[in-house]
Design an enzyme around this catalytic site. Structure first.
Site, short mmCIF file in Angstrom:
data_model
loop_
_atom_site.label_atom_id
_atom_site.label_comp_id
_atom_site.label_asym_id
_atom_site.label_seq_id
_atom_site.Cartn_x
_atom_site.Cartn_y
_atom_site.Cartn_z
CB SER A 5 31.15 35.25 32.89
OG SER A 5 32.03 34.22 33.33
CE LYS A 35 33.29 33.16 45.63
NZ LYS A 35 32.94 33.54 44.23
CD GLU A 86 32.92 37.08 44.64
OE1 GLU A 86 32.54 37.20 43.45
OE2 GLU A 86 34.02 36.60 44.94
N GLY A 134 38.56 36.55 41.25
CA GLY A 134 39.08 37.01 39.97
C GLY A 134 38.42 38.29 39.50
CB ALA A 165 34.58 28.84 42.23
#
Length: 218
Positions: free
Chosen positions: A30, A93, A102, A95, A82
């Protein structure tokens, strides 16, 4: 500044680091969403590598040029969020489930910039839980070995990763030595990747909160 405003502010600030001619890694989540949207508004002459299908769709819709990691070869900068950031800049990281891609993109970049709101700053990693990507072949075996390393629970998510693997979350409670745990997890066969990103891959950390956007000093 509320959390959503903080994410927008720091995501847009990170977009200012991107200059014409760069090869850019785009993270997932986000906060980086605002980086992608800001780049789409400005449309610099760059090529981008996305860390997830979600980011691919967002970047493509914003008019950014996307290439594969192999086509890019190396990146000038990668920007990602993060879930937790400790005082030494070790990260949790994953989630959003994109931890393997990544980590590949972060390691490709000459400069890895982490963007977050102040709620992601912690004194010690572990409260969020630790995302894991695991082969579907023997998730129970992998889970047992993770439990043997000190996790109290290992739970499985319903969604798979973009790579078609399983996503698990391990609850360690406290992770006082991220490097040691990362090394032990890396030795488990069938565990594709873990969500510990160690500080040596992090170049910059930008955070936003009540006082606006600031750059952390390690």
């Amino acid at each position: 500044m509320d959390q959503d405003s903080a994410k927008q502010a720091v995501g847009r600030r990170a977009a200012e680091l991107v200059k014409d001619g760069m090869r850019v890694g785009l993270g997932t989540g986000s906060t980086v969403r605002w980086t992608v949207l800001a780049l789409g508004e400005r449309k610099p002459d760059v090529v981008c590598v996305a860390t997830s299908r979600q980011t691919e769709e967002l970047a493509s819709g914003a008019g950014l040029r996307l290439v594969s990691p192999d086509e890019a070869g190396a990146l000038d900068v990668a920007i990602d969020g993060a879930d937790e950031i400790d005082p030494g800049w070790n990260l949790v990281k994953g989630g959003g489930g994109a931890l393997t891609r990544e980590k590949v993109v972060a390691q490709m970049a000459a400069r890895f910039v982490v963007v977050a709101d102040e709620s992601k700053l912690v004194t010690e990693l572990g409260g969020f839980g630790l995302p894991l990507e695991v082969l579907p072949f023997a998730p129970g075996v992998v889970s047992d070995r993770v439990l043997a390393l000190g996790a109290t629970t290992v739970t499985r998510r319903e969604a798979a990763s973009d790579n078609g693997n399983l996503l698990l979350d391990a609850a360690f409670g406290r992770i006082p030595d991220p490097a040691a745990l990362a090394a032990r997890l890396a030795g488990i066969p069938g565990l594709v990747e873990h969500g510990l990103f160690l500080a040596d891959c992090v170049s910059d950390v930008l955070v936003a909160g009540e006082s606006g956007v600031r750059e952390l000093v390690r």
